[in-house]
Design an enzyme around this catalytic site. Structure first.
Site, PDB file in Angstrom:
ATOM      1  N   TYR A 278     -17.068  16.366 -14.895  1.00 37.15           N
ATOM      2  CA  TYR A 278     -17.621  15.007 -14.941  1.00 37.15           C
ATOM      3  C   TYR A 278     -18.623  14.809 -13.791  1.00 37.15           C
ATOM      4  CZ  TYR A 278     -17.684   9.942 -14.324  1.00 37.15           C
ATOM      5  OH  TYR A 278     -18.076   8.647 -14.150  1.00 37.15           O
TER       6      TYR A 278
ATOM      7  N   LYS B 188      -9.301   5.773 -19.340  1.00 38.44           N
ATOM      8  CA  LYS B 188      -9.640   6.254 -20.686  1.00 38.44           C
ATOM      9  C   LYS B 188      -8.423   6.117 -21.622  1.00 38.44           C
ATOM     10  CE  LYS B 188     -13.640   7.169 -18.892  1.00 38.44           C
ATOM     11  NZ  LYS B 188     -13.476   7.523 -17.520  1.00 38.44           N
TER      12      LYS B 188
ATOM     13  N   ARG C 263       0.858  -1.201   0.000  1.00 42.09           N
ATOM     14  CA  ARG C 263       0.000   0.000   0.000  1.00 42.09           C
ATOM     15  C   ARG C 263       0.883   1.236   0.000  1.00 42.09           C
ATOM     16  NH1 ARG C 263      -1.440   1.880   4.592  1.00 42.09           N
ATOM     17  NH2 ARG C 263      -2.032  -0.098   5.526  1.00 42.09           N
TER      18      ARG C 263
HETATM   19  C1  PLP Z   1     -13.161  13.513 -17.211  1.00 40.94           C
HETATM   20  C2  PLP Z   1     -13.297  12.373 -16.257  1.00 40.94           C
HETATM   21  N1  PLP Z   1     -12.711  12.443 -15.056  1.00 40.94           N
HETATM   22  C3  PLP Z   1     -12.814  11.438 -14.159  1.00 40.94           C
HETATM   23  C4  PLP Z   1     -13.552  10.310 -14.433  1.00 40.94           C
HETATM   24  C5  PLP Z   1     -13.651   9.216 -13.405  1.00 40.94           C
HETATM   25  O1  PLP Z   1     -12.766   8.180 -13.711  1.00 40.94           O
HETATM   26  P1  PLP Z   1     -12.974   6.640 -13.325  1.00 40.94           P
HETATM   27  O2  PLP Z   1     -14.218   6.189 -14.032  1.00 40.94           O
HETATM   28  O3  PLP Z   1     -11.732   5.994 -13.806  1.00 40.94           O
HETATM   29  O4  PLP Z   1     -13.141   6.572 -11.848  1.00 40.94           O
HETATM   30  C6  PLP Z   1     -14.162  10.181 -15.681  1.00 40.94           C
HETATM   31  C7  PLP Z   1     -14.951   8.962 -15.990  1.00 40.94           C
HETATM   32  O5  PLP Z   1     -15.682   8.909 -16.955  1.00 40.94           O
HETATM   33  C8  PLP Z   1     -14.033  11.245 -16.619  1.00 40.94           C
HETATM   34  O6  PLP Z   1     -14.627  11.183 -17.816  1.00 40.94           O
END
Ligand code: PLP
Length: 394
Positions: free
Chosen positions: A99, A196, A47
């Site tokens: 988001y 992503k 960790r």
């Molecule tokens: C711009 C953006 N930030 C953060 C996140 C969150 O990421 P995660 O789904 O890997 O937790 C997303 C998820 O779609 C996103 O599109």
């Protein structure tokens, strides 16, 4: 320093590898041996630190031109860590199109724990300045928003932040360090959903934080180690592998996106296309100054003659799914899917209409993508359907 593409492939030199393996091994060990009770060890517990994870952490720090990198079990865990360096009573300015999951974290987790937030349109400098209070500590935003791909200047926000001694935190998920390096534009912390583009294959959930300096880095490390939302060695390895092809994937994704935009423009079945690479717009001006490209996500408004639900339902090659940034093309209806949690009036006020389609463009042959869009448009065009019903009646 080696070039960006070289650093995508090689990362930091592997120096603890007994086998000659070309890649950093996946160190699946939760604990490590102490040579003696008072012996100093580099690794003690996974960790707190793991060699596979650290390889990725150092690599993302290098690619973003930061001092320290930290890998988390998801983008949300990374964002949670970045916002956890603040205290009750602090105030943070946030972009009004961040988001949805980040907005939920802010509203339902951090706000109830005493951190204040004001949401503003970060494209308008005056709105950002007007929101600054005595207790403001940071500005958090996404330089390219989802699903309308609107652009905020990182440099402009960072200038305002620096003038008021605030931190600038940028979610760089959509552009990645290949297309934008926010720390070079004045930001202090970069966060990523590595799920992503960095992972790039829709096979891993991961998050990253990069800090501009060691002092902020230590604050993030404290949260990473204390809360423990770390990325597993296996998943760190998947992100490492994804990163190796980041630039060639994004080149193809952008190339395909531009050809799809040309096709949609010529189709006559689309009212508006949202993409920062469309010349003559304010977004294009900013993006072309601050970015090395415009990304592989676009969205468009189908005109009234096309049934948007039928359109996405009838796509064959392009898969109907949320998420983005992977090798395969994905389509979704933000009004019904990614943004369905917002009340209808808020969705419409934000420009998210039932006719809006978001495409995350993959690396397939563009002719196949265009063929798929064409066949689905034909099926979903209402006037075509009326004609065929009429023909059936005859
Ligand atoms: C711009 C953006 N930030 C953060 C996140 C969150 O990421 P995660 O789904 O890997 O937790 C997303 C998820 O779609 C996103 O599109």
């Amino acid at each position: 320093m080696a070039g960006f593409n070289t650093r995508l492939i090689h990362g930091e030199k592997i120096n603890d590898n007994q086998t000659g393996a070309v890649n950093m091994p996946v160190y699946n060990s939760s604990t490590y041996v102490y040579p003696e009770i008072n012996g100093k060890v580099r690794w003690d517990y996974s960790r707190s630190g793991n060699p596979t994870r650290e390889y990725l952490e150092k690599q993302i720090a290098s690619l973003e031109h930061g001092s320290n990198g930290y890998a988390f079990a998801s983008g949300m865990a990374a964002i949670h860590a970045a916002l956890s360096i603040f205290e009750p009573g602090d105030h943070i300015i946030i972009g009004n199109q961040i988001y949805g999951g980040t907005y939920r974290l802010i509203k339902e987790y951090f706000e109830v724990r005493g951190i204040e937030f004001t949401s503003v349109d970060t494209k308008v400098n005056a709105e950002v300045e007007a929101a600054i209070q005595d207790n403001t500590k940071a500005i958090y935003f996404e330089p390219v928003t989802n699903p309308l791909l609107q652009v905020t200047s990182v440099r402009a926000i960072a200038n305002i932040a620096q003038a008021h001694d605030l931190l600038t935190i940028v979610d760089n998920t959509f552009l990645t360090p290949y297309l934008q390096q926010p720390l070079d534009l004045g930001a202090d912390i970069v966060v990523h959903s590595a799920t992503k583009y960095l992972g790039g294959h829709s096979d891993v959930i991961a998050g990253l934080v990069v800090t501009k300096n060691e002092t902020i880095g230590k604050q993030i490390y404290f949260v990473q180690n204390a809360l423990g939302g770390v990325l597993s060695p296996e998943n760190a390895n998947l992100v490492r592998r994804g990163i190796q092809t980041l630039s060639i994937r994004m080149d193809r994704q952008q190339e395909n996106a531009c050809k799809i935009i040309d096709f949609l423009n010529e189709s006559g079945q689309v009212d508006t296309i949202h993409y920062p690479g469309i010349k003559g717009t304010r977004d294009y001006e900013i993006a072309s100054q601050e970015n090395d490209g415009f990304g592989g996500v676009l969205s468009f408004e189908l005109n009234e003659d096309v049934d948007a639900t039928e359109f996405v339902n009838n796509l064959q090659l392009i898969r109907l799914a949320v998420s983005l940034g992977a090798v395969e093309s994905l389509a979704e209806l933000p009004y019904e899917m990614s943004h369905a949690e917002l009340p209808p009036e808020e969705r419409l006020a934000a420009g998210i209409t039932p006719q809006l389609v978001r495409l995350s463009v993959g690396i397939e042959d563009v002719e196949d993508l265009l063929g798929d869009i064409q066949q689905s448009l034909t099926i979903a065009t209402k006037s075509n359907n009326v004609q065929s019903i009429n023909r059936d009646a005859i």
